[in-house]
Design a protein around this motif. Structure first.
Motif, PDB file in Angstrom:
ATOM      1  N   VAL A  18       0.831  -1.215   0.000  1.00 32.38           N
ATOM      2  CA  VAL A  18       0.000   0.000   0.000  1.00 32.38           C
ATOM      3  C   VAL A  18       0.864   1.264   0.000  1.00 32.38           C
ATOM      4  CG1 VAL A  18      -1.867   1.201   1.201  1.00 32.38           C
ATOM      5  CG2 VAL A  18      -1.753  -1.281   1.281  1.00 32.38           C
ATOM      6  N   GLY A  19       1.985   1.216   0.737  1.00 30.56           N
ATOM      7  CA  GLY A  19       2.806   2.426   0.864  1.00 30.56           C
ATOM      8  C   GLY A  19       3.787   2.616  -0.272  1.00 30.56           C
ATOM      9  N   ILE A  20       4.400   1.520  -0.726  1.00 31.24           N
ATOM     10  CA  ILE A  20       5.456   1.658  -1.733  1.00 31.24           C
ATOM     11  C   ILE A  20       4.945   1.335  -3.133  1.00 31.24           C
ATOM     12  CG2 ILE A  20       7.715   0.774  -2.469  1.00 31.24           C
ATOM     13  CD1 ILE A  20       8.276   0.219   0.523  1.00 31.24           C
ATOM     14  N   HIS A  21       4.326   0.166  -3.274  1.00 32.98           N
ATOM     15  CA  HIS A  21       3.921  -0.272  -4.602  1.00 32.98           C
ATOM     16  C   HIS A  21       2.777   0.579  -5.147  1.00 32.98           C
ATOM     17  CE1 HIS A  21       3.947  -3.078  -7.882  1.00 32.98           C
ATOM     18  NE2 HIS A  21       2.641  -3.258  -7.759  1.00 32.98           N
ATOM     19  N   TRP A  22       1.708   0.707  -4.383  1.00 29.75           N
ATOM     20  CA  TRP A  22       0.563   1.491  -4.848  1.00 29.75           C
ATOM     21  C   TRP A  22       0.661   2.965  -4.458  1.00 29.75           C
ATOM     22  CZ3 TRP A  22      -3.223  -2.722  -2.708  1.00 29.75           C
ATOM     23  CH2 TRP A  22      -3.262  -3.804  -3.601  1.00 29.75           C
ATOM     24  N   ARG A  23       1.436   3.251  -3.474  1.00 31.44           N
ATOM     25  CA  ARG A  23       1.580   4.623  -2.953  1.00 31.44           C
ATOM     26  C   ARG A  23       0.229   5.260  -2.616  1.00 31.44           C
ATOM     27  NH1 ARG A  23       7.007   7.593  -5.116  1.00 31.44           N
ATOM     28  NH2 ARG A  23       8.332   5.796  -4.843  1.00 31.44           N
ATOM     29  N   LEU A  24      -0.593   4.461  -1.958  1.00 34.42           N
ATOM     30  CA  LEU A  24      -1.920   4.946  -1.591  1.00 34.42           C
ATOM     31  C   LEU A  24      -1.914   5.639  -0.234  1.00 34.42           C
ATOM     32  CD1 LEU A  24      -4.158   1.918  -2.628  1.00 34.42           C
ATOM     33  CD2 LEU A  24      -4.008   4.140  -3.727  1.00 34.42           C
TER      34      LEU A  24
END
Lengths: 553, 323
Positions: free
Chosen positions: B156-162
């Protein structure tokens, strides 16, 4: 309450929450220009007392020193070679120039444009005031020890300061400038030293450096803002945020998610360097480290410190262990290309390592010969050498907090098994390991040490009366050679190389690794230079590239 | 009732004092000198160590140290942290809000979503939804929170940056930003750590609530309620649920201190500035005053939550008061 109604409400809430999640953006309230001209640095610890003369005891840590370097300027800085001897390889900072009256007197002329952040000029009185506090053993024991060769500091007018030394030696300028930066006498002379750490000044320090203090959010970050009136040139980056994350994974995540712009020393495992390098917005920068790792041999019996160690007091055994290890392989496995085998106790930031001999390579036949000469043979065929019924078995102590040492110790154990030396690994919690090593309760101690840029720090571990000489290694020749090197005038490199050669010959330790740190920095920053002694020291010279200046998030 | 509550309160105080004494003695008995590391790579002299030992009162016998500590505690003084050089109470006060926010959010989520799903499973026993939720809750219960935290941060934080991958607030947020902006920022940072801690706790609550409800739904008075023609929702929530709450109240008493002290790893992975990371640092540096402060806080919470559970039991079931 109808379950179906509740279910419907819950579904709506979940959908709303998910919508909120996917549309999340950094909070408003930060102007684009402000963010563009800012840098977020992530480090392992938060500074708690970044004020010269207060960084004693637990506060004498890198986090405090690096923030203090942005707030407070030294009289002069180390040059790019990090040479600490002589008077020529320093760059002017608060002092615009210096001259030598005689071999024991140095005169500094302060830059007349230097100002404290409150606008008051920096004067000779500030320097004298600071040095008086720093040399007072009851206030600052650590600093007082470092400044013990300075016998007096006097002011001559508003801008001239005179340092007097007890005797001629090569690092007078280094001692006068490196250990402590001046603090403002006009704000502090009414505050007793013992309450300074709890004063309003400690909460909101006033310095004279390129950045001024804004705020500290405990456990999270420290914010600095540029000093627009900085007399050596206005820094280009307006805002500096130093963010703390003790966990290495959290630091990596902050970098990879674009929430931080720079990170010191990418943590192990080595794959993390590859992950950072694979991120297009980031680049990796290798920086020489002050760290050296070595296997220390206890010279005294761990149960009776008055007696020599039954196995390791024999230099032939110590040398054999060193020769049995393929140190290059160990470094390659753990650090890849970011490390090397040191010659003697010299980390990559020590200038004395330049021109030093090449470390010996693995030599198993010679290792076996030395052990046999010392009387160690495998009489019972169990694979472990023995003598008079006693096996050649040693314990290796190491802290369980060090991933590098834990990994390397297993490889060392295996390599030493090859020549018939049995090593039992003993991992301890850091305070326990520290307590045991201080008490000399070990055979082999796996140490990782951070060194000052000055080679005089070697006295701590490698002289007979060194404060950190927990193995009780003592060679009067080394003591004498170190004294000569410290007192020598001109280029003392040759003297220090002789010291290193003698230490290598005595084999009080196997010097295993000297790593290169790898930093991560966002590519939008230009003119990036990193200082091996204080990572972000040159931050005031960094700038933001106009074309790609938007933050990555 | 007041006499019974008073007795329980007295027991709680005694328990706390015993915990205090045990913690104090055990801490001093553990190996590892807090002062040895203060010099860093440049060791401090035995004379300096002696001065520091006297400053922190560590040169006194353990009994004297304990008396002095209790004397300070009565006046709200927990001493000065060796590591931070600041009063322990100030450090705890700085970190407590972050811990309460994180722990409180997890508890809130746990005892709303967890209870509701548990009840829902029980009333739909054996159906597909129950089977699915059982599978999910078992998977959630078996999932190590340290692994889940790392996966969520990466995904969520790195890959999607949501969402933010770590921290409690955006440091670039202007200091003059409005409260709504600040709240939204903190909320964004709160999601991942709360989710990480909630998955396990919600799963546990669901399992407990489901089995408690199933026990109650089998009882004759539920049959009577249904026979009287009461609507199913009234049978479920008014008659069955209240009596199925007992095991969950116990669970609440157990979760409260765990969420304050046991979230060390989640706080570390998400760089959450709470008490857990402060306590972990204090253990590593053998910062006795700080370690004592955080331990006592947790001990107080354990005792308080135990007391609150007893009182809640007593209020819900008068037979408990007679026991």
């Amino acid at each position: 309450v109808d379950l179906d109604e509740v279910s419907m409400t819950a579904r709506t809430a979940v959908i709303a929450a998910l919508t909120g999640l996917v549309t999340w953006q950094p909070a408003e309230g930060q102007s684009p220009g402000d963010a563009r001209n800012s840098i977020v640095i992530v480090t392992g610890a938060q500074a708690t007392l970044p004020i010269p003369t207060l960084m004693e005891g637990a506060a004498a840590n890198l986090a405090n020193m690096e923030i203090a370097d942005q707030l407070f300027l030294r009289l002069a800085g180390l040059g790019p070679t990090l040479l600490t001897a002589g008077d020529r390889n320093f760059v002017p900072l608060l002092a615009s120039s210096w001259t030598r009256r005689d071999s024991v007197t140095l005169v500094f002329d302060l830059n007349p444009r230097a100002r404290w952040h409150d606008g008051v000029p920096v004067t000779a009185r500030d320097v004298v005031f600071t040095m008086e506090r720093a040399r007072n053993r009851s206030i600052t024991p650590r600093l007082a020890d470092l400044l013990k060769h300075i016998t007096g500091v006097t002011a001559e007018g508003e801008r001239r300061v005179v340092f007097h030394f007890s005797h001629p030696y090569a690092e007078q300028l280094y001692d006068a400038t490196f250990h402590v930066a001046p603090i403002p006498a006009h704000l502090l002379d009414t505050i007793p030293p013992e309450v300074l750490s709890r004063s309003a000044f400690a909460a909101q320090p006033v310095g004279n450096g390129p950045y001024r203090w804004v705020r500290a959010v405990p456990g999270q970050f420290i914010e600095l803002r540029r000093n627009d009136d900085f007399f050596l040139g206005k820094p280009k980056i307006e805002r500096v945020i130093v963010r703390a994350a003790a966990d290495p994974d959290a630091r990596m995540n902050l970098m990879l998610s674009g929430e931080a712009d720079a990170m010191d020393n990418i943590p192990p495992p080595r794959d993390n360097i590859r992950r950072i390098a694979a991120e297009p917005s980031l680049r990796t920068i290798p920086v020489p480290s002050p760290t050296i790792g070595y296997l220390l041999f206890n010279q005294r019996d761990r149960r009776d410190r008055e007696r020599p160690h039954p196995i390791l007091s024999d230099v032939r055994v110590r040398r054999a262990i060193g020769l049995a290890l393929d140190r290059r392989l160990l470094v390659r496995v753990i650090f890849g290309s970011y490390g090397e085998v040191p010659y003697g106790p010299a980390s990559p930031i020590l200038w004395i390592r330049h021109g030093a001999p090449v470390p010996a390579r693995q030599n198993l036949p010679e290792a076996r010969r030395l052990l046999a000469a010392a009387g160690w043979r495998d009489t019972d065929g169990d694979g472990t050498l023995d003598r008079e019924g006693h096996p050649l078995a040693l314990t290796m102590s190491l802290p369980n907090t060090s991933a590098i040492r834990k990994q390397m110790s297993v490889l060392i154990q295996e390599q030493l098994r090859g020549i018939g030396v049995r090593v039992d690994l003993q991992q301890y919690e850091f305070p326990v390991w520290n307590e045991r090593r201080t008490a000399g309760d070990f055979d082999l101690d796996f140490v990782s040490l951070s060194q000052d840029p000055s080679p005089t720090g070697l006295t701590q571990s490698w002289t007979c009366n060194g404060g950190n000489n927990v193995a009780r290694y003592c060679d009067p020749r080394v003591d004498s050679l170190i004294d000569q090197a410290m007192l020598s005038q001109g280029d003392p490199a040759q003297h220090w190389h002789t010291v290193l050669r003698q230490i290598e010959a005595d084999a009080p330790a196997v010097f295993l690794y000297a790593p290169t740190y790898v930093y991560a920095v966002n590519r939008r920053f230009r003119n990036v230079s990193l200082n091996p002694v204080s990572s972000w020291l040159q931050l005031r010279e960094w700038s933001v590239a106009p074309a790609s200046s938007t933050p990555s998030r | 009732v007041s006499g019974w509550v008073l007795r329980r309160a007295l027991q709680a105080v005694v328990t706390f004092l015993v915990a205090l004494a045990i913690l104090f003695v055990l801490m001093r008995a553990a190996p590892g000198d807090p002062l040895l590391r203060l010099g860093g790579d440049r060791p401090i002299s035995p004379r300096e160590i002696a001065v520091l030992r006297a400053r922190y009162g560590l040169d006194q016998p353990v009994g004297t140290q304990l008396r002095s500590f209790v004397g300070g505690l009565i006046h709200g003084d927990l001493g000065v942290s060796i590591e931070y050089g600041r009063p322990v109470t100030a450090l705890l006060a700085e970190r407590l809000p972050a811990t309460l926010l994180l722990g409180g959010s997890v508890l809130l989520l746990n005892f709303t979503v967890g209870l509701w799903l548990g009840v829902r499973q029980a009333v739909r026993r054996g159906r597909r939804e129950d089977r699915w939720l059982t599978t999910l809750s078992l998977a959630g219960y078996a999932m190590p929170s340290f692994w889940l935290g790392l996966v969520l941060a990466w995904l969520v934080g790195i890959h999607w940056r949501l969402l933010p991958a770590a921290g409690m607030q955006d440091p670039l947020l202007s200091s003059d930003a409005g409260w709504a902006t600040r709240a939204a920022d903190v909320l964004g940072h709160l999601v991942l750590p709360v989710l990480t801690l909630s998955v396990v706790s919600i799963a546990a609550t669901m399992r407990h609530q489901r089995s408690a409800m199933l026990e109650v739904l089998r009882l004759p008075y539920i049959l009577t309620a249904r026979a009287k023609g009461l609507p199913e929702r009234a049978v479920t929530w008014r008659h069955a649920w209240r009596n199925a709450l007992f095991p969950v109240i116990t669970l609440f008493g157990l979760w409260l201190p765990i969420l304050v002290s046991g979230s060390v790893f989640v706080e570390a992975v998400f760089a959450w500035p709470g008490l857990g990371s402060l306590a972990a640092g204090a253990v590593g540096s053998r910062d006795y005053p700080l370690l004592m402060g955080t331990s006592l806080l947790v001990a107080a919470l354990v005792v308080a939550s135990g007391f609150a559970t007893d009182v809640a039991y007593g209020l819900l079931d008068p037979r408990v008061r007679l026991a």
